[in-house]
Design an enzyme around this catalytic site. Structure first.
Site, short mmCIF file in Angstrom:
data_model
loop_
_atom_site.label_atom_id
_atom_site.label_comp_id
_atom_site.label_asym_id
_atom_site.label_seq_id
_atom_site.Cartn_x
_atom_site.Cartn_y
_atom_site.Cartn_z
N CYS A 111 24.45 42.65 40.91
CA CYS A 111 24.98 41.50 40.16
C CYS A 111 23.88 40.58 39.63
O CYS A 111 24.17 39.66 38.86
CB CYS A 111 25.97 40.73 41.02
SG CYS A 111 27.27 41.80 41.66
N HIS A 276 26.79 34.26 37.53
CA HIS A 276 27.50 35.51 37.80
C HIS A 276 28.88 35.15 38.33
O HIS A 276 29.03 34.30 39.21
CB HIS A 276 26.71 36.34 38.82
CG HIS A 276 27.51 37.44 39.42
ND1 HIS A 276 28.21 38.34 38.65
CD2 HIS A 276 27.74 37.78 40.72
CE1 HIS A 276 28.84 39.19 39.44
NE2 HIS A 276 28.57 38.87 40.70
N ASN A 306 35.05 40.22 39.43
CA ASN A 306 33.60 40.35 39.46
C ASN A 306 33.21 41.67 38.78
O ASN A 306 33.50 42.74 39.31
CB ASN A 306 33.16 40.32 40.93
CG ASN A 306 31.67 40.55 41.11
OD1 ASN A 306 30.98 40.98 40.21
ND2 ASN A 306 31.19 40.26 42.31
N1 COA Z 1 44.26 39.03 51.80
C1 COA Z 1 44.79 38.33 52.80
N2 COA Z 1 44.10 37.99 53.90
C2 COA Z 1 42.81 38.38 53.96
C3 COA Z 1 42.20 39.10 52.95
C4 COA Z 1 42.97 39.44 51.83
N3 COA Z 1 42.48 40.15 50.80
N4 COA Z 1 40.92 39.33 53.29
C5 COA Z 1 40.72 38.76 54.48
N5 COA Z 1 41.87 38.18 54.91
C6 COA Z 1 42.11 37.44 56.12
C7 COA Z 1 41.15 37.83 57.23
O1 COA Z 1 41.64 38.90 57.98
C8 COA Z 1 41.13 36.55 58.02
O2 COA Z 1 42.29 36.48 58.81
P1 COA Z 1 42.23 35.80 60.28
O3 COA Z 1 41.85 34.38 60.06
O4 COA Z 1 43.64 35.97 60.75
O5 COA Z 1 41.23 36.58 61.04
C9 COA Z 1 41.23 35.45 56.96
O6 COA Z 1 41.86 36.07 55.83
C10 COA Z 1 39.92 34.89 56.53
O7 COA Z 1 39.02 35.96 56.30
P2 COA Z 1 37.59 35.75 55.76
O8 COA Z 1 36.86 37.06 55.68
O9 COA Z 1 36.96 34.62 56.52
O10 COA Z 1 37.92 35.23 54.28
P3 COA Z 1 36.99 34.49 53.29
O11 COA Z 1 37.48 33.13 53.08
O12 COA Z 1 35.53 34.64 53.65
O13 COA Z 1 37.27 35.28 51.96
C11 COA Z 1 36.12 36.83 50.57
C12 COA Z 1 36.89 36.64 51.88
C13 COA Z 1 35.69 38.29 50.47
C14 COA Z 1 37.03 36.48 49.43
C15 COA Z 1 34.90 35.88 50.58
O14 COA Z 1 34.18 36.04 51.78
C16 COA Z 1 33.98 36.11 49.43
O15 COA Z 1 34.35 35.97 48.28
N6 COA Z 1 32.70 36.42 49.72
C17 COA Z 1 31.73 36.64 48.68
C18 COA Z 1 31.94 38.00 48.13
C19 COA Z 1 31.21 38.22 46.85
O16 COA Z 1 31.18 37.36 46.00
N7 COA Z 1 30.64 39.41 46.70
C20 COA Z 1 29.98 39.82 45.56
C21 COA Z 1 28.69 39.14 45.39
S1 COA Z 1 27.87 39.70 44.03
#
Ligand code: COA
Length: 354
Positions: A111, A276, A306
């Protein structure tokens, strides 16, 4: 010698999957995805490939720049999802365009790829090696996505964006008489802004994809992956979402700050920060840390998700075409992602006359 963007183009596949479609595949919901990421839908390549999207985005950028394919000296394609390993996507794009005079190669930096490809082309142009470059970000991430993994499949989409860069022979003004011409002559008085980029291979495990597929239908549409990676799904993208999130909200404002300091600029000189497009919350956190208003942080991730190295040039093209970008404006392009890699480049918008 200086160089500037003279035209942009993009290609977006027409087939879309909205969050409700994703909720039919994994346990998630439209509300959760919107709230945690900002993504509403993503476009998915079905008849298109990374090369065909790159070539179409490039055609549109060349038309916008009024540049003939034969004038292009360099084609750089940033991608992590090329159709095949060999030949490189850039050579395939060259063939599609008839850009017979171009030197072509691909760049793989996920990215951050478009920013690094732009920097590479800029360095070639400003050092006098080439005059005209086509810089493309194109991705078919849907082929690398595990549609059973709700931690990743909610995020990504497909598409391509391109920019034509041209060198201007005119230099920095040497004296007062030249300085007076700055507004009339392209390139005179324009500064060559230096980018700031970083990598941390030690943190590479946060975002991985262990082997390539053959996305072409030449093999009957079959996707090739080693038996080992097929068994544990590591041929798909795997991500520690929280680690990537924390990395992005810390490092992106830092690297933008470094680029501003290096170029002796203040945030209020920047018209737009073109980040990005990974997650709305990341963009908002970067704006907050920089103390800059959200109006300066355009977003289109709600529509495309993304698209990795395509996200910045797609956004640039939208802003160019809808008239938001004006000559002389200073923009920051900032990328971040797998590697880990991150970087920021300052761009003066469309200084060229052609
Ligand atoms: N739908 C519903 N619930 C979800 C889920 C989904 N798609 N993904 C995770 N959860 C749940 C988890 O199981 C967790 O449940 P719990 O509290 O009961 O354990 C809760 O939601 C929170 O999970 P978490 O992983 O902490 O979520 P988050 O707020 O970090 O969001 C992302 C997850 C992936 C959206 C976030 O971490 C993110 O965007 N990270 C950056 C990723 C990125 O930009 N990558 C590319 C970079 S170039």
């Amino acid at each position: 010698m200086t160089a500037t963007i003279c035209g942009t183009g993009s290609y977006i596949p027409s087939y879309t999957m909205d969050n409700h479609d994703i909720a039919g595949l994994v346990e998630t919901s439209d509300e959760w995805i919107r709230e945690r990421t900002g993504v509403v839908r993503r476009h998915i390549a079905r008849d298109e490939t990374t090369v065909s999207m790159a070539a179409e985005a490039a055609r549109r950028a060349l038309a916008d720049a009024g540049t003939a394919p034969e004038e292009v000296d360099l084609i750089l394609v940033s991608t992590i999802s090329s159709n095949v390993v060999l030949p490189c996507a850039a050579c395939e794009v060259q063939k599609e365009l008839g850009a017979v005079n171009a030197t072509c190669f691909d760049l793989s930096a996920a990215c951050t790829g478009f920013v690094l490809a732009y920097n590479t082309a800029f360095a070639y142009l400003t050092s006098g090696v080439y005059r005209t470059a086509l810089v493309i970000g194109s991705e078919s991430l849907s082929n690398l996505t595990n549609w059973k993994d709700r931690g990743t499949c909610i995020l990504f989409g497909d598409g391509a964006g391109a920019a034509v860069l041209r060198a201007d022979a005119a230099k920095e003004p040497d004296d007062e008489s030249e300085a007076g011409m700055a507004e009339e002559l392209p390139g005179v008085g324009r500064k060559n802004y230096l980018p700031v980029t970083h990598s941390d291979g030690g943190k590479g495990a946060a975002l991985t994809c262990k082997s390539r597929h053959d996305f072409n239908s030449l093999n009957g549409g079959s996707r090739q992956a080693s038996n080992e990676t097929m068994l544990d799904d590591t041929h798909y993208m795997q991500m520690d979402g929280q680690a990537v999130f924390k990395f992005a909200v810390k490092k992106v404002p830092e690297v933008i700050g470094e680029a501003l300091v290096l170029n002796r600029m203040k945030p209020d000189e920047i018209s737009y920060y073109i980040l990005h497009q990974a997650n709305k919350r990341i963009v908002e956190a970067v704006a907050k840390r920089l103390g800059e208003p959200m109006e300066k942080f355009p977003m289109n991730l709600q529509e495309y998700g993304n698209t990795s190295s395509a996200s910045i040039p797609i956004l640039l093209d939208e802003m160019n075409r809808d008239g938001r970008l004006k000559p002389g404006q200073k923009l920051v392009m900032a990328g971040f992602g797998a590697g880990l890699t991150w970087g920021a480049a300052i761009v003066e918008w469309r200084g060229c006359s052609g």
